[in-house]
Design an enzyme around this catalytic site. Structure first.
Site, short mmCIF file in Angstrom:
data_model
loop_
_atom_site.label_atom_id
_atom_site.label_comp_id
_atom_site.label_asym_id
_atom_site.label_seq_id
_atom_site.Cartn_x
_atom_site.Cartn_y
_atom_site.Cartn_z
N HIS A 10 0.76 -1.02 -0.08
CA HIS A 10 0.27 0.11 -0.07
C HIS A 10 0.71 1.37 0.01
O HIS A 10 0.61 2.11 -0.68
CB HIS A 10 -1.11 -0.09 1.34
CG HIS A 10 -2.22 0.32 1.10
ND1 HIS A 10 -3.28 0.31 1.96
CD2 HIS A 10 -2.97 1.00 -0.08
CE1 HIS A 10 -4.30 0.62 1.38
NE2 HIS A 10 -4.13 1.11 0.13
N ARG A 14 1.61 4.12 -3.01
CA ARG A 14 1.42 5.60 -2.94
C ARG A 14 2.63 6.44 -3.21
O ARG A 14 2.76 7.51 -3.79
CB ARG A 14 1.08 5.99 -1.43
CG ARG A 14 -0.49 5.39 -1.35
CD ARG A 14 -0.91 5.28 0.00
NE ARG A 14 -2.44 5.00 0.42
CZ ARG A 14 -3.06 3.91 -0.10
NH1 ARG A 14 -2.38 3.05 -0.53
NH2 ARG A 14 -4.36 3.73 -0.02
N GLY A 67 -10.37 -4.09 -1.64
CA GLY A 67 -9.25 -3.19 -1.74
C GLY A 67 -8.88 -2.25 -0.72
O GLY A 67 -9.50 -2.27 0.42
N CYS A 68 -8.20 -1.30 -1.05
CA CYS A 68 -7.89 -0.19 -0.28
C CYS A 68 -9.28 0.42 0.33
O CYS A 68 -10.37 0.88 -0.28
CB CYS A 68 -7.21 0.87 -0.91
SG CYS A 68 -6.94 2.53 0.09
N PHE A 69 -9.29 0.38 1.71
CA PHE A 69 -10.51 1.01 2.19
C PHE A 69 -10.81 2.34 1.97
O PHE A 69 -12.00 2.81 2.65
CB PHE A 69 -10.79 0.60 3.65
CG PHE A 69 -9.42 0.84 4.70
CD1 PHE A 69 -8.59 1.65 4.45
CD2 PHE A 69 -9.23 0.08 5.78
CE1 PHE A 69 -7.26 1.96 5.43
CE2 PHE A 69 -8.12 0.27 6.75
CZ PHE A 69 -7.27 1.24 6.28
#
Length: 245
Positions: A10, A14, A67-69
């Site tokens: 994650h 980014r 996926g990413c919350f």
């Protein structure tokens, strides 16, 4: 106040996106990004099976992982009938429900969102339709977009047997209709506890709308919600920070 840097894949994703921040802020970047294109929303059939609201029932809970919350929370915060959407973890134990530990991919947890909703305004099946069509790509196994690992898996954590039955039926319906180019890999994981995530993850999309990751991967999902579900889209999101005050 600076946002605490996420860990694992994650964080790497980014960091990689920071280098293209300027381009990411434009519509051209969205069109050129293959990851954004892969996550493009699509219209899918409405669920045949649903759960009727019981007389006097005004609050129910759904827990979904896609996926990413950040983006999952951000989308459901814009759904009419949702009174709360909290980012967190589900699938593992309480002791490992921490971002740094979950980021290793070895805890059993998935980044998930706990949604509290009014069944008189939006049904569980309608939430699932949004989840499959707008929130994520349910054919990606243990990943979403640039994020890889079991913590980013597509998973439904039903509150009861009825929710599990509706979810299984809808997945079968979508597979039979060939709504996607590949089979749905979403797992249904009953009897799992949800644990809220750290404060710096809550309302992330609203608090950081210019973050490159949000611009490329998540803001388009909110726009797709508005486009595909205008009847239940609301412009003002329900925020965790407002609930705490």
């Amino acid at each position: 106040m600076p946002v605490k840097a996420p860990s694992s894949m994650h964080r790497v994703s980014r960091r990689a996106l920071i280098g293209v921040a300027a381009a990411a802020l434009g519509a051209v970047a969205l069109k050129l990004s293959p990851l954004a294109a892969a996550e493009e929303a699509r219209a899918i059939p409405a669920p045949v099976m649903d759960e009727p609201a019981a007389p006097g029932e005004t609050q129910k809970v759904a827990v979904l992982a896609g996926g990413c919350f950040w983006g999952v929370q951000g989308v459901f915060q814009h759904v009419e009938g949702v009174s709360s959407a909290v980012s967190g973890y589900a699938g593992g134990e309480r002791a490992t429900a921490e971002y740094e530990k979950v980021g290793t991919g070895r805890t059993g947890h998935a980044e998930a969102v706990r949604i509290v909703y009014d069944p008189r305004k939006v049904s569980y099946a309608k939430l699932l339709q949004i989840y499959f069509s707008v929130v994520h790509d349910p054919t990606q196994l243990n990943r979403q977009g640039p994020d890889t690992g079991t913590q980013y898996r597509s998973a439904i954590f039903p509150a009861d047997a009825e929710q599990a039955r509706i979810a299984k039926a809808y997945i079968a319906q979508l597979n039979q209709a060939r709504a996607f180019d590949a089979a749905i890999v979403t797992k249904i994981e009953p009897e799992r506890t949800f644990y809220p995530a750290e404060a710096y993850h809550q309302d992330f999309l609203t608090r950081h709308p210019s973050h490159p990751y949000i611009v490329i991967h998540d803001l388009p999902k909110v726009e797709s919600l508005k486009r595909f579900f205008p009847e239940i889209y609301r412009a003002k999101p329900v925020l965790v920070s407002q609930m705490a005050n």
